[in-house]
Design a protein around this motif. Structure first.
Motif, mmCIF file in Angstrom:
data_model
loop_
_atom_site.group_PDB
_atom_site.id
_atom_site.type_symbol
_atom_site.label_atom_id
_atom_site.label_comp_id
_atom_site.label_asym_id
_atom_site.label_seq_id
_atom_site.Cartn_x
_atom_site.Cartn_y
_atom_site.Cartn_z
ATOM 1 N N GLN A 8 -10.994 4.678 -1.097
ATOM 2 C CA GLN A 8 -11.552 3.356 -0.825
ATOM 3 C C GLN A 8 -10.477 2.396 -0.321
ATOM 4 N N LEU A 9 -9.272 2.528 -0.872
ATOM 5 C CA LEU A 9 -8.195 1.639 -0.449
ATOM 6 C C LEU A 9 -7.849 1.845 1.021
ATOM 7 N N VAL A 10 -7.672 3.100 1.443
ATOM 8 C CA VAL A 10 -7.260 3.335 2.824
ATOM 9 C C VAL A 10 -8.380 3.013 3.802
ATOM 10 N N VAL A 11 -9.641 3.247 3.406
ATOM 11 C CA VAL A 11 -10.756 2.878 4.281
ATOM 12 C C VAL A 11 -10.811 1.366 4.432
ATOM 13 N N SER A 12 -10.674 0.647 3.323
ATOM 14 C CA SER A 12 -10.665 -0.813 3.379
ATOM 15 C C SER A 12 -9.494 -1.331 4.201
ATOM 16 N N GLN A 13 -8.326 -0.738 3.989
ATOM 17 C CA GLN A 13 -7.123 -1.131 4.721
ATOM 18 C C GLN A 13 -7.312 -0.934 6.223
ATOM 19 N N GLY A 14 -7.825 0.225 6.607
ATOM 20 C CA GLY A 14 -8.009 0.507 8.023
ATOM 21 C C GLY A 14 -9.096 -0.338 8.654
ATOM 22 N N GLN A 15 -10.224 -0.511 7.963
ATOM 23 C CA GLN A 15 -11.330 -1.266 8.542
ATOM 24 C C GLN A 15 -10.999 -2.741 8.683
ATOM 25 N N GLU A 16 -10.240 -3.275 7.749
ATOM 26 C CA GLU A 16 -9.828 -4.678 7.873
ATOM 27 C C GLU A 16 -8.991 -4.878 9.130
ATOM 28 N N PHE A 50 -0.470 6.530 14.192
ATOM 29 C CA PHE A 50 0.560 6.889 13.216
ATOM 30 C C PHE A 50 0.009 6.780 11.794
ATOM 31 N N PHE A 51 -0.793 5.746 11.563
ATOM 32 C CA PHE A 51 -1.448 5.562 10.263
ATOM 33 C C PHE A 51 -2.361 6.739 9.957
ATOM 34 N N GLY A 52 -3.158 7.160 10.957
ATOM 35 C CA GLY A 52 -4.047 8.301 10.771
ATOM 36 C C GLY A 52 -3.291 9.578 10.470
ATOM 37 N N ALA A 53 -2.182 9.802 11.176
ATOM 38 C CA ALA A 53 -1.382 11.000 10.942
ATOM 39 C C ALA A 53 -0.747 10.981 9.552
ATOM 40 N N ARG A 54 -0.310 9.793 9.110
ATOM 41 C CA ARG A 54 0.262 9.685 7.769
ATOM 42 C C ARG A 54 -0.781 9.993 6.697
ATOM 43 N N LEU A 55 -2.000 9.507 6.913
ATOM 44 C CA LEU A 55 -3.058 9.790 5.947
ATOM 45 C C LEU A 55 -3.335 11.294 5.870
ATOM 46 N N GLU A 56 -3.349 11.953 7.013
ATOM 47 C CA GLU A 56 -3.584 13.402 7.004
ATOM 48 C C GLU A 56 -2.436 14.115 6.302
ATOM 49 N N SER A 65 0.837 -1.192 0.000
ATOM 50 C CA SER A 65 0.000 0.000 0.000
ATOM 51 C C SER A 65 0.879 1.252 0.000
ATOM 52 N N PHE A 66 0.331 2.347 -0.513
ATOM 53 C CA PHE A 66 1.103 3.589 -0.545
ATOM 54 C C PHE A 66 1.203 4.233 0.835
ATOM 55 N N VAL A 67 0.424 3.759 1.808
ATOM 56 C CA VAL A 67 0.544 4.211 3.196
ATOM 57 C C VAL A 67 0.701 2.982 4.077
ATOM 58 N N VAL A 68 1.866 2.841 4.686
ATOM 59 C CA VAL A 68 2.130 1.683 5.536
ATOM 60 C C VAL A 68 1.426 1.866 6.867
ATOM 61 N N ASP A 69 0.735 0.809 7.317
ATOM 62 C CA ASP A 69 0.018 0.919 8.585
ATOM 63 C C ASP A 69 0.707 0.181 9.721
ATOM 64 N N ARG A 70 1.660 -0.655 9.421
ATOM 65 C CA ARG A 70 2.320 -1.445 10.460
ATOM 66 C C ARG A 70 3.692 -0.872 10.793
ATOM 67 N N LEU A 71 4.036 -0.950 12.064
ATOM 68 C CA LEU A 71 5.363 -0.542 12.525
ATOM 69 C C LEU A 71 6.192 -1.796 12.770
ATOM 70 N N GLY A 72 6.431 -2.536 11.696
ATOM 71 C CA GLY A 72 7.180 -3.777 11.824
ATOM 72 C C GLY A 72 6.261 -4.950 12.084
ATOM 73 N N ILE A 73 6.743 -6.150 11.802
ATOM 74 C CA ILE A 73 5.986 -7.381 12.015
ATOM 75 C C ILE A 73 6.760 -8.267 12.977
ATOM 76 N N ASP A 74 6.099 -8.732 14.016
ATOM 77 C CA ASP A 74 6.732 -9.606 14.994
ATOM 78 C C ASP A 74 7.147 -10.908 14.314
ATOM 79 N N SER A 75 8.416 -11.272 14.447
ATOM 80 C CA SER A 75 8.948 -12.442 13.736
ATOM 81 C C SER A 75 8.273 -13.737 14.168
ATOM 82 N N GLU A 76 7.945 -13.865 15.459
ATOM 83 C CA GLU A 76 7.300 -15.080 15.939
ATOM 84 C C GLU A 76 5.878 -15.196 15.392
ATOM 85 N N ASP A 77 5.151 -14.085 15.393
ATOM 86 C CA ASP A 77 3.794 -14.103 14.850
ATOM 87 C C ASP A 77 3.804 -14.433 13.365
#
Length: 338
Positions: free
Chosen positions: A154-162, A176-182, A83-95
């Motif tokens: 539509q993409l960012v709404v779908s991304q966030g709601q999921e 952080f995701f909300g601030a990036r979108l703004e 996505s053009f706006v990243v919503d995650r701050l890294g992914i836990d390796s164990e998860d």
């Protein structure tokens, strides 16, 4: 928790029933307007020539599956961008390792949602499902996906709601995701719909993000166990003189990123809290020769307090309070003279 699905995309392949549709004489998915010609000797030769171009061949395969009425298609992971706006701050390796094992054993049960990449013909862009996409890449498999023509909104709404429906993102990731979108010019209404919050909550989230250095947030990561109060407390400490530089120094330590995200937050918090206890304030004191009163001025991050003690403390404090107008006027005159 019931999944929010504004685009009516089935969250589970078991719930998807094939919808038979008439074959389309074109490639609307990838924006290729050249019609598909009916089978003929000339058409067969043309098709053979088209197969030389791997991109066109992949488009044919995708459109064939869509024409057959399949809602979910298999895509090469190499064709899919984030996505053009990243919503995650890294992914836990164990998860992530657990997800990879699950997909290896049971297959990918939930498709991802993608749209045709607006800036690159033949490619796709993820709306949601980044972790499943990463797992498919690691396993060397194609990824099951639903393809939809989505606007940026539509993409960012779908991304966030999921992510909201899965309670996947932590407080700081959502903020952080909300601030990036703004920052990218999206309206507050779109951001509220994406995050599933009201106007007041969104304002608090974005206001907090503005008090925190982005490099500090990204270094600490998701901190899934920590909510708004702890992050706000950290922001308060960062306003003290020199604390921001000290916090950034902590995250630059060689072993900092080897810790869990919650532990990284605690390391910064403890460092700032410890220093705050050893040097809580800058204090100056005054007393007359007879020592009947003592005034201690304590400088704090958000102001100065006067602590008045000894025998004449109360009457002297009352006198100061009653003469604040003249005292302040004298103060202003002294500044002009200086």
């Amino acid at each position: 928790m019931a999944r929010k699905n504004v685009f009516e995309v089935s969250p589970d392949v078991n719930e998807v029933e094939p919808v038979r549709v008439q074959p389309q004489l074109g490639r609307p998915l990838l924006g290729l307007e050249r019609p598909i010609r009916p089978a003929s000797p000339v058409g067969a030769i043309s098709q053979s020539l088209e197969n030389i171009n791997s991109r066109a061949h992949r488009a044919d395969e995708i459109e064939k599956k869509l024409a057959e009425g399949l809602v979910i298609v298999e895509l090469d992971t190499a064709l899919i961008d984030g996505s053009f706006v990243v919503d995650r701050l890294g992914i836990d390796s164990e998860d992530q390792s657990s997800l990879v094992d699950q997909i290896r054993e049971h297959g990918q049960q939930v498709p991802i949602l993608v749209r045709p990449q607006p800036d690159s013909e033949g490619r796709f862009q993820v709306a949601y499902g980044h972790r499943r996409l990463a797992a498919a890449k690691e396993l060397g498999r194609t990824v099951r996906a639903v393809v939809r023509d989505l606007t940026d909104e539509q993409l960012v709404v779908s991304q966030g709601q999921e992510n909201n429906s899965r309670t996947d993102l932590s407080f700081i990731e959502r903020s952080f995701f909300g601030a990036r979108l703004e920052d990218r010019g999206f309206s507050r209404e779109i951001i509220m719909a994406s995050l599933g919050v009201d106007k007041a909550a969104l304002s608090r989230m974005i206001a907090l993000i503005k008090r925190l250095p982005p490099e500090l947030i990204e270094a600490i990561g998701a901190a899934p166990s920590l909510g708004r109060l702890r992050w706000a407390e950290l922001a308060d400490m960062l306003e003290e003189k020199g604390k921001r530089a000290k916090a950034l120094k902590v995250v630059q330590q060689p072993d900092f990123l080897s810790q869990k995200s919650d532990d990284r937050f605690q390391a910064v918090y403890t460092e700032l809290k410890t220093r705050n206890l050893t040097n809580p304030t800058e204090a100056k004191s005054w007393a007359p020769e007879d020592k009947t009163v003592c005034v201690v001025a304590k400088t704090r991050p958000k102001g100065v307090s006067l602590d008045i003690t000894k025998a004449e403390a109360r009457p002297f404090a009352d006198w100061i309070t009653g003469n604040l107008d003249s005292l302040y006027e004298a103060f202003r005159k002294s500044k002009q003279e200086n």
